[in-house]
Write a protein that holds these residues in place. Structure first.
Motif, PDB file in Angstrom:
ATOM      1  N   VAL A  46      -8.238   2.096  -4.523  1.00  0.00           N
ATOM      2  CA  VAL A  46      -6.923   2.467  -5.042  1.00  0.00           C
ATOM      3  C   VAL A  46      -7.109   3.235  -6.344  1.00  0.00           C
ATOM      4  O   VAL A  46      -7.949   2.880  -7.168  1.00  0.00           O
ATOM      5  CB  VAL A  46      -6.018   1.223  -5.235  1.00  0.00           C
ATOM      6  CG1 VAL A  46      -6.605   0.252  -6.224  1.00  0.00           C
ATOM      7  CG2 VAL A  46      -4.614   1.619  -5.614  1.00  0.00           C
ATOM      8  N   ILE A 104      -1.099   1.838  -4.907  1.00  0.00           N
ATOM      9  CA  ILE A 104      -0.358   0.599  -4.676  1.00  0.00           C
ATOM     10  C   ILE A 104       1.034   0.823  -5.238  1.00  0.00           C
ATOM     11  O   ILE A 104       1.200   1.309  -6.360  1.00  0.00           O
ATOM     12  CB  ILE A 104      -1.030  -0.600  -5.374  1.00  0.00           C
ATOM     13  CG1 ILE A 104      -2.342  -0.933  -4.680  1.00  0.00           C
ATOM     14  CG2 ILE A 104      -0.093  -1.806  -5.380  1.00  0.00           C
ATOM     15  CD1 ILE A 104      -3.108  -2.043  -5.328  1.00  0.00           C
ATOM     16  N   ASN A 148       0.845  -1.189   0.000  1.00  0.00           N
ATOM     17  CA  ASN A 148       0.000   0.000   0.000  1.00  0.00           C
ATOM     18  C   ASN A 148       0.881   1.239   0.000  1.00  0.00           C
ATOM     19  O   ASN A 148       1.972   1.243   0.556  1.00  0.00           O
ATOM     20  CB  ASN A 148      -0.912   0.017   1.225  1.00  0.00           C
ATOM     21  CG  ASN A 148      -1.965  -1.058   1.157  1.00  0.00           C
ATOM     22  OD1 ASN A 148      -2.496  -1.356   0.094  1.00  0.00           O
ATOM     23  ND2 ASN A 148      -2.256  -1.669   2.280  1.00  0.00           N
ATOM     24  N   HIS A 156      -7.817  -6.288  -4.953  1.00  0.00           N
ATOM     25  CA  HIS A 156      -7.330  -5.465  -3.843  1.00  0.00           C
ATOM     26  C   HIS A 156      -8.540  -4.810  -3.186  1.00  0.00           C
ATOM     27  O   HIS A 156      -9.243  -4.041  -3.818  1.00  0.00           O
ATOM     28  CB  HIS A 156      -6.352  -4.408  -4.374  1.00  0.00           C
ATOM     29  CG  HIS A 156      -5.506  -3.805  -3.308  1.00  0.00           C
ATOM     30  ND1 HIS A 156      -4.488  -4.493  -2.705  1.00  0.00           N
ATOM     31  CD2 HIS A 156      -5.538  -2.597  -2.724  1.00  0.00           C
ATOM     32  CE1 HIS A 156      -3.921  -3.719  -1.809  1.00  0.00           C
ATOM     33  NE2 HIS A 156      -4.542  -2.563  -1.812  1.00  0.00           N
TER      34      HIS A 156
END
Length: 182
Positions: free
Chosen positions: A138, A102, A64, A134
């Motif tokens: 993001v 990411i 992250n 994920h």
């Protein structure tokens, strides 16, 4: 040759890494010496594509991250963040100064698979993996590209842009806006 021909797996201590080599010592050594420790410490997860013999064909490590508007005095130009803000549907007063991201920490393809298209398929996989599997939201993929012609050309071909004008650095910070996939 297609990436889907290989087994996808998260790194674990049972996987033999000794034969992997990608031509960049830093990338090869990270997988062999550091990746498992990073994973145990929850600093980065490493994923592999393995052939039928259990050899690593390609790998990537992700964690992250956050793309932070540090202002012009820290190296980011207002042009970059103005462009990111303009494309947002969020009203000005609600916009944030940081975006979820990411970090692609390392990425490598075994030398015997160079020039097969596997590297480009791997980057496409990472982009899809980031938004489909994920769980947190993001918006960007970030990476520190090795500042060599071959690597920069590869990331530019995969639609990554430079975040800074750091052309003399050993690595160059690049980003990919995952909105491009929608």
């Amino acid at each position: 040759m297609d990436l889907s021909d290989f087994k996808f797996s998260q790194l674990n201590s049972d996987i033999v890494l000794n034969d992997f080599g990608c031509g960049e010592d830093d990338i090869t050594n990270f997988l062999k010496e550091d990746a498992l420790r990073y994973q145990i410490e929850r600093m980065a997860n490493t994923y592999l594509f393995l052939n039928d013999d259990g050899d690593v064909v390609a790998y990537f490590s992700i964690s992250n991250d956050c793309l932070v508007d540090r202002g012009e005095d820290k190296g980011y130009t207002n042009t970059i963040f103005n462009r990111l803000h303009r494309k947002s549907s969020i009203p000005n007063e609600k916009r944030i100064r940081q975006y979820p991201a990411i970090k692609v920490g390392r990425l490598g393809v075994a030398q015997q698979y160079h020039r097969t298209g596997i590297a480009y398929q791997l980057m496409d996989f990472i982009k899809g993996f980031s938004i489909l599997d994920h769980k947190p939201a993001v918006k960007f993929l970030l990476l520190d590209a090795i500042n060599k012609e071959k690597q920069i050309k590869y990331y530019k071909a995969n639609q990554f842009d430079f975040l800074l004008d750091d052309i003399e650095s050993r690595t160059r910070i690049m980003y990919f806006n995952l909105d491009r996939l929608f």
